[in-house]
Every structure is written in structure tokens, then in C-alpha cells.
Motif scaffolding. Structure first.
Motif, mmCIF file in Angstrom:
data_model
loop_
_atom_site.group_PDB
_atom_site.id
_atom_site.type_symbol
_atom_site.label_atom_id
_atom_site.label_comp_id
_atom_site.label_asym_id
_atom_site.label_seq_id
_atom_site.Cartn_x
_atom_site.Cartn_y
_atom_site.Cartn_z
ATOM 1 N N LEU A 205 -13.660 6.485 3.572
ATOM 2 C CA LEU A 205 -13.449 5.638 4.716
ATOM 3 C C LEU A 205 -14.112 4.341 4.849
ATOM 4 C CD1 LEU A 205 -14.324 8.192 7.948
ATOM 5 C CD2 LEU A 205 -11.985 7.649 6.773
ATOM 6 N N GLY A 206 -13.462 3.466 5.491
ATOM 7 C CA GLY A 206 -14.036 2.160 5.758
ATOM 8 C C GLY A 206 -13.431 1.145 4.829
ATOM 9 N N SER A 207 -12.585 1.388 3.877
ATOM 10 C CA SER A 207 -11.840 0.417 2.882
ATOM 11 C C SER A 207 -10.439 0.871 2.485
ATOM 12 C CB SER A 207 -12.713 -0.205 1.990
ATOM 13 O OG SER A 207 -12.956 0.970 1.191
ATOM 14 N N LEU A 208 -9.587 0.109 2.113
ATOM 15 C CA LEU A 208 -8.155 0.525 1.842
ATOM 16 C C LEU A 208 -8.188 0.454 0.135
ATOM 17 C CD1 LEU A 208 -6.276 -1.368 4.461
ATOM 18 C CD2 LEU A 208 -7.056 1.027 4.374
ATOM 19 N N GLU A 209 -8.705 1.412 -0.235
ATOM 20 C CA GLU A 209 -8.707 1.856 -1.794
ATOM 21 C C GLU A 209 -7.912 3.152 -2.221
ATOM 22 O OE1 GLU A 209 -12.700 1.042 -3.600
ATOM 23 O OE2 GLU A 209 -13.277 0.998 -1.255
ATOM 24 N N PRO A 210 -7.409 3.248 -3.421
ATOM 25 C CA PRO A 210 -6.938 4.529 -3.977
ATOM 26 C C PRO A 210 -7.797 5.593 -3.830
ATOM 27 C CG PRO A 210 -6.069 2.879 -5.467
ATOM 28 C CD PRO A 210 -7.350 2.319 -4.562
ATOM 29 N N GLY A 211 -7.444 6.789 -3.366
ATOM 30 C CA GLY A 211 -8.306 7.914 -3.122
ATOM 31 C C GLY A 211 -8.768 8.248 -1.706
ATOM 32 N N LYS A 212 -8.906 7.041 -0.981
ATOM 33 C CA LYS A 212 -9.456 7.140 0.264
ATOM 34 C C LYS A 212 -8.293 7.610 1.402
ATOM 35 C CE LYS A 212 -13.387 4.043 0.178
ATOM 36 N NZ LYS A 212 -14.292 2.938 0.980
ATOM 37 N N LEU A 213 -8.867 8.207 2.584
ATOM 38 C CA LEU A 213 -8.076 8.493 3.642
ATOM 39 C C LEU A 213 -7.271 7.283 4.092
ATOM 40 C CD1 LEU A 213 -10.619 10.911 5.488
ATOM 41 C CD2 LEU A 213 -8.488 11.721 4.359
ATOM 42 N N ALA A 214 -6.105 7.485 4.215
ATOM 43 C CA ALA A 214 -5.258 6.572 5.077
ATOM 44 C C ALA A 214 -5.256 6.208 6.338
ATOM 45 C CB ALA A 214 -3.725 6.909 4.435
ATOM 46 N N ASP A 215 -6.481 5.795 6.658
ATOM 47 C CA ASP A 215 -6.677 5.319 8.230
ATOM 48 C C ASP A 215 -6.623 3.864 8.161
ATOM 49 O OD1 ASP A 215 -7.167 8.095 8.336
ATOM 50 O OD2 ASP A 215 -9.329 8.008 8.869
ATOM 51 N N PHE A 216 -5.375 3.329 8.616
ATOM 52 C CA PHE A 216 -5.305 1.844 8.944
ATOM 53 C C PHE A 216 -4.733 1.242 10.066
ATOM 54 C CE2 PHE A 216 -2.056 3.702 6.198
ATOM 55 C CZ PHE A 216 -0.773 3.307 6.796
ATOM 56 N N LEU B 25 0.881 -1.182 -0.154
ATOM 57 C CA LEU B 25 -0.003 0.015 -0.018
ATOM 58 C C LEU B 25 0.894 1.193 -0.022
ATOM 59 C CD1 LEU B 25 -3.031 0.634 2.495
ATOM 60 C CD2 LEU B 25 -1.098 2.127 2.513
ATOM 61 N N ALA B 26 0.446 2.157 -0.735
ATOM 62 C CA ALA B 26 1.368 3.442 -0.679
ATOM 63 C C ALA B 26 0.352 4.606 -0.281
ATOM 64 C CB ALA B 26 1.965 3.726 -2.117
ATOM 65 N N VAL B 27 1.057 5.609 0.446
ATOM 66 C CA VAL B 27 0.151 6.895 0.951
ATOM 67 C C VAL B 27 0.751 8.043 0.450
ATOM 68 C CG1 VAL B 27 -0.347 8.123 2.852
ATOM 69 C CG2 VAL B 27 -0.711 5.598 2.836
ATOM 70 N N ARG B 28 0.210 9.019 -0.047
ATOM 71 C CA ARG B 28 0.661 10.348 -0.238
ATOM 72 C C ARG B 28 -0.422 11.493 0.262
ATOM 73 N NH1 ARG B 28 1.903 10.032 -5.563
ATOM 74 N NH2 ARG B 28 0.059 10.864 -6.162
ATOM 75 N N ASP B 29 0.282 12.438 0.961
ATOM 76 C CA ASP B 29 -0.870 13.386 1.236
ATOM 77 C C ASP B 29 -1.778 12.976 2.117
ATOM 78 O OD1 ASP B 29 1.067 15.428 0.279
ATOM 79 O OD2 ASP B 29 -0.051 15.122 -1.731
ATOM 80 N N GLY B 30 -1.839 11.985 3.104
ATOM 81 C CA GLY B 30 -2.833 11.601 3.662
ATOM 82 C C GLY B 30 -3.787 10.643 3.331
ATOM 83 N N ARG B 31 -3.590 10.386 1.964
ATOM 84 C CA ARG B 31 -4.658 9.553 1.381
ATOM 85 C C ARG B 31 -3.894 8.414 0.754
ATOM 86 N NH1 ARG B 31 -9.872 11.197 0.472
ATOM 87 N NH2 ARG B 31 -10.092 13.387 1.113
ATOM 88 N N ILE B 32 -4.476 7.117 0.496
ATOM 89 C CA ILE B 32 -3.936 6.168 -0.116
ATOM 90 C C ILE B 32 -3.993 6.264 -1.748
ATOM 91 C CG2 ILE B 32 -4.429 3.518 -1.045
ATOM 92 C CD1 ILE B 32 -6.191 3.416 2.036
ATOM 93 N N VAL B 33 -2.815 6.230 -2.392
ATOM 94 C CA VAL B 33 -2.608 6.424 -3.796
ATOM 95 C C VAL B 33 -2.532 5.281 -4.626
ATOM 96 C CG1 VAL B 33 -1.485 8.504 -3.574
ATOM 97 C CG2 VAL B 33 0.029 6.515 -3.346
ATOM 98 N N ALA B 34 -2.354 3.886 -3.727
ATOM 99 C CA ALA B 34 -2.208 2.590 -4.614
ATOM 100 C C ALA B 34 -2.201 1.611 -3.744
ATOM 101 C CB ALA B 34 -0.985 2.742 -5.516
ATOM 102 N N VAL B 35 -2.748 0.438 -4.039
ATOM 103 C CA VAL B 35 -2.639 -0.796 -3.379
ATOM 104 C C VAL B 35 -2.590 -1.930 -4.291
ATOM 105 C CG1 VAL B 35 -4.215 -0.170 -1.459
ATOM 106 C CG2 VAL B 35 -5.240 -1.336 -3.529
ATOM 107 N N GLY B 36 -1.835 -2.956 -3.965
ATOM 108 C CA GLY B 36 -1.166 -3.977 -5.068
ATOM 109 C C GLY B 36 -0.066 -4.879 -4.575
ATOM 110 N N ALA B 37 0.553 -5.372 -5.497
ATOM 111 C CA ALA B 37 1.555 -6.511 -5.180
ATOM 112 C C ALA B 37 2.938 -5.489 -4.960
ATOM 113 C CB ALA B 37 1.830 -7.264 -6.571
#
Length: 507
Positions: free
Chosen positions: A461-472, A24-36
Motif C-alpha cells: 500500500l501507499g504508492s502506485l507501483e507494480p505489484g501493489k494493491l490497486a487502491d487509488f 496505469l494498468a490493473v489486473r486482479d486487484g493489483r497494479i501491473v504497470a505504470v508508465g507512458a
């Protein structure tokens, strides 16, 4: 290229929405990508913080959809004597005596959390009990449900009780429902004590993996939250739900559900249709097994209809506390009269003694079941619910599985009894009856994406997807494989990509 600020690799990341990934990658408080791993590592630049989690499980931050953070924080900070671990009347009395020793004569002793269903005596605390151990101190002890309290003679001398019918038993010193709440209103903590309680509650939330709550807030709580937010000291996402007596003031200010930002915003208008099973004032169609009463509805149907409609007409989501079957029916009738549709996302809080026709109507109206899986601690043979309701109704209570099967949106919260999603998830997965049990995946969803949906926040919120806030959060074990989910450790909690808690040998 815009590099990530933070990259997690070699993790078991449960996205909730789209299966599991490694990184998972985070930039500016948000998730920008998830994957391998290989894909996400490409987003790491010279200044990127890279964390190798060595297979640890990552989940979205938990969202507690029904919370009383100030009350919990007041116990955490020591303002209230914590009675939640007492396993007998004598243990309660010992705790009160110890507090009296450190309290000046005639000063208040306040406690919360007692639960007679866990005691051998199986009875409420009484005024006579407290008078014996505290003749010179005013003492008020609130039951775990918050719907009944016991006050001693000194306390009742200091504060006059203006009671509604059936809510004050003077001989026993027991106050219920609105009479109890009016009594407690005269014992309000100071603004600084409320501020410290919120900070203590937020700290506890981080330890429990909670990054957002739907709080039940009084005006003085809202003022404290707002001040902390403006001072950049609020590190928890808070949706403020306000009791109906403040509706006209909010309307006059031109406010509505959703006012605020992604850290602090106005939520629903809260109604209490009935009380609690523990206090025997949840409104039932058939009498309690251990008394002749059927509980009490707090509103005439016409008045509940009127107030719910007014809130809806002014842009407010509505949340109705309804535990007994008679209260649930009254709540659904009021919501239907107000023209409830799925887009309004109105909620029934607790929704414990549901009948099949109630569940079908909730599905039709799009009413969310905001339920507390930790309440299952009182279900099962020999438990409080069987004692109060009998085995047949106990087996019908809190039917999480049935609710989901009917397509009703399910959101989980704790009501602070106790605060702790992993405990609640464990209860839901290992419930006494089949109708109550859900899978680990379903329970996790209810405590994340389901709760986000109940707050109109599923896009952020609520899932780990690109564009969502990086709360995990990072966990010591995978809940899907752990034999005891409630024993899993929250190792780290992140809000907007920033670590706000790190486990350090239990400290």
C-alpha cells in the motif's frame, strides 16, 4: 497474454515513490504497470475497461493512521448529536433542545464534538447549563478531543460515577479521561448500531478518498468488523489497534500484530500516557498558561515500562498516545526500556509538544511520529494552543518539518477531528509556523506511504507501483497547484481496482 482489467490513460498519476506518470494498468486487484500512455495501452485487451482521465490527478488512496471510525460513524448515522459545527454555547443548546423535542422523556440525549475554543464564551459546558434546558432527559455531551464530557443531573442520577482522583468535578458535571470513558462504556450502542456506524463511516471514508485506516477498536467493534468482512461487506482496509486493557486476552489467544489479511488485520496495542490540551490534562513539564495545573500522567513510569515491555515481548507493535512533553518523555523512556529498535516500528500518537531531544531519541529508537496535521487548526495567534500554552510553546507544537528533517518516519492521520486527509494536508502545508509546515509532496507521502509504513504495509500500500494493491483516487485538482487543497473534490475512489465511490453533484 494476460490483459489488464482496467487501464487509466491521459492522467497525472502521482506514484509517491517514483515521480509522475501518464497511465496505469490493473489486473486482479493489483497494479501491473505504470508508465507512458503508449506503453500501458498495450496491456488493454478486448474486455479491458479503459478510462481517459483527461489530465485529472490520480493519487494512492489515503491511509488515515489514527482513526475512530465507529465514533465518526455514530455521528454520521445520527446516534450521536453532531456538535462539531456549533460556534457558540447557544448553538449547542439549540441543537440539544431540537433533539429533546424528538426524544421521549427520560431517554438519553448523546452528543459529541463540542469545542469551546471556537465560541465567544470560551468556556466548557456545565451541568447547570444542561439542567436548565433538559430537566427531564439525561444528557451527555463529549468534547471534540474525547477526553472530557459534561453530564447533566439526570444523567448522573442514572449512572453512578466511580472516579479516579481529579477526574470528576461533580459541581460542574465534568468527567475526564478514564472516568469519562468508564461512564460512556455504560451507554454502549447495540451491535446493530455499531454495524450501521461502520457502514456509515466507510461510506464517508470513500467520499474523502480514504481506502485504509488504522482504527482504535473495542472488542465489540472488532466483532462487527469481522462479521462485515465475512459477509463481504467491508470495503475499507482496516488495521485494528486495541487498548492495553485487552492485552492479556489477546496473548491468551496467541495473537500478535499482523494477524489477519490485507483487508482486516490486528495492529498495535494502544496506551494513553496523558489526555489532551483542550481538556488541560495533557502532561506538561511547565504549567498551563491559563491554569496552575500541569496535566496528568495516566501511569507511573514503572507500570508503563512493565506493560509496554510485556506487549513487545509477545509480538505487538506499541502505540502510545502522548501529547504533552512530560508524557512524550515517559513514552520514550518506556519504549527504550523495552528495547525498541526501528524494526519494531513503535509509534507515538499525536507527539505534539516535542522537544529537540525527544525528536533525536525517536530517530535513534526508530519510533514513528503518528501525527494529526488537522490539529493545527488550534495553533497560531489567538488559538486554543496559544491560550493554553502561551505563544512560545504554541510555536513549538506539532513540528512536522523538524520531525522530517531529523529522519523520523512521519505518518498522518485525523483522529476524526475532523476526518478528512485533504483538510489535514491543507493545514500542514499552510501551518502558522515554519517548523510545522511541510511541502505538498511531504504531506501526501505522510498520508500514504508514511502511514503504510506505520502499519508494516509499505510493500502493498501507499504508492502506485507494480505489484501493489490497486487502491487509488481521482481528484478534481492537483494538490501541488490548488490554492485551497481542502476544497479539492474527490471524484472517484477505487479499492483493489474497483470503483467504490463516484462523485455525483455532491450527493
Amino acid at each position: 497474454m494476460l490483459w489488464a482489467d482496467l487501464v487509466l490513460v491521459n492522467a497525472t498519476i502521482e506514484t509517491i515513490s517514483s515521480g509522475r506518470v501518464q497511465a496505469l494498468a490493473v489486473r486482479d486487484g493489483r497494479i501491473v504497470a505504470v508508465g507512458a500512455n503508449a506503453e500501458i495501452k498495450k496491456l488493454a485487451g478486448p474486455k479491458t475497461q479503459i478510462e481517459d482521465l483527461q489530465g485529472k490527478t490520480v493519487l494512492p488512496g489515503f491511509i488515515d493512521a489514527h482513526m475512530h471510525l465507529v465514533s465518526v460513524g455514530l455521528r454520521e448515522s445520527g446516534y450521536y448529536l453532531d456538535l462539531s459545527q456549533a460556534r457558540s454555547l447557544s448553538e449547542v443548546f439549540d441543537l440539544v433542545r431540537a433533539r429533546i423535542k424528538e426524544t421521549e422523556k427520560d431517554q438519553w440525549v448523546l452528543g459529541r464534538g463540542w469545542d469551546e475554543s471556537r465560541w465567544p464564551e470560551r468556556r466548557y459546558i456545565t451541568k447547570a447549563d444542561l439542567d436548565k434546558i433538559a430537566p427531564e432527559h439525561p444528557v451527555v455531551l463529549v468534547r471534540v478531543c474525547g477526553h472530557i464530557l459534561c453530564a447533566n443531573s439526570r444523567a448522573l442520577q442514572k449512572i453512578a460515577v466511580a472516579s479516579r482522583p481529579g477526574e470528576f468535578d461533580e459541581a460542574l458535571g465534568l468527567l475526564r479521561e478514564e472516568t469519562a470513558w468508564a461512564f460512556l462504556e455504560k451507554l454502549q450502542p447495540s451491535p446493530e448500531q455499531i454495524r450501521q456506524a461502520i457502514l456509515a463511516g466507510v461510506k464517508l471514508a470513500h467520499r474523502l478518498g480514504v481506502t485504509a485506516i488504522h482504527d482504535i477498536a473495542k472488542p465489540e467493534h472488532i466483532a462487527a468488523y469481522t462479521a462485515l468482512h465475512h459477509a463481504h461487506q467491508l470495503t475499507l482496509r482496516v488495521r485494528l489497534n486495541v487498548e492495553v486493557q485487552h492485552l492479556e486476552h489477546l496473548i491468551a489467544l496467541g495473537l500478535r500484530t499482523g494477524f489477519g489479511d490485507d483487508l482486516l488485520q490486528l495492529g498495535a496495542i494502544k496506551f494513553f500516557a496523558d489526555g489532551s490540551i483542550g481538556a488541560r490534562n495533557a502532561a506538561l513539564f511547565k504549567p498551563y498558561r491559563d491554569s496552575d495545573g500541569v496535566g496528568t500522567l495516566n501511569y507511573e513510569q514503572s507500570e508503563l515500562n512493565r506493560l509496554v515491555k510485556r506487549a513487545c515481548e509477545h509480538g505487538f507493535q506499541v502505540m502510545i498516545h502522548a501529547i504533552g512533553d512530560r508524557a512524550i518523555e515517559a513514552a520514550l523512556e518506556a519504549l527504550a526500556k523495552a528495547g525498541a529498535t526501528p524494526e519494531h516500528r513503535h509509534r507515538i500518537e499525536h507527539a505534539e509538544l516535542l522537544h529537540p531531544e525527544h525528536i533525536a531519541r525517536m530517530s535513534e529508537l526508530g519510533v514513528i511520529a503518528s501525527m494529526q496535521p488537522n490539529f493545527l487548526q488550534w495553533s497560531g495567534p489567538g488559538g486554543l494552543y496559544e491560550t493554553r500554552l502561551g505563544p512560545e510553546r504554541d510555536a513549538q507544537i506539532d513540528p512536522h518539518h523538524t520531525v522530517l528533517d531529523a529522519g523520523v518516519q512521519l505518518a498522518f492521520g485525523s483522529d476524526g477531528m475532523p476526518f478528512g486527509p485533504l483538510y489535514g494536508i491543507h493545514c500542514a502545508v499552510n501551518a502558522p509556523y515554519v517548523t510545522q509546515r511541510v511541502s505538498v509532496a511531504e504531506a501526501l507521502r505522510a498520508y500514504t506511504l508514511g502511514a503504510a509504513y506505520a502499519g508494516f504495509e509499505e510493500r502493498s500500500l501507499g504508492s502506485l507501483e507494480p505489484g501493489k494493491l490497486a487502491d487509488f483516487i481521482v481528484l478534481s485538482e492537483d494538490p501541488a497547484r490548488a490554492p485551497n487543497i481542502n476544497e479539492i473534490t474527490i471524484e472517484r475512489t477505487y479499492l483493489a481496482g474497483r470503483c467504490v465511490f463516484e462523485y455525483d453533484n455532491g450527493v
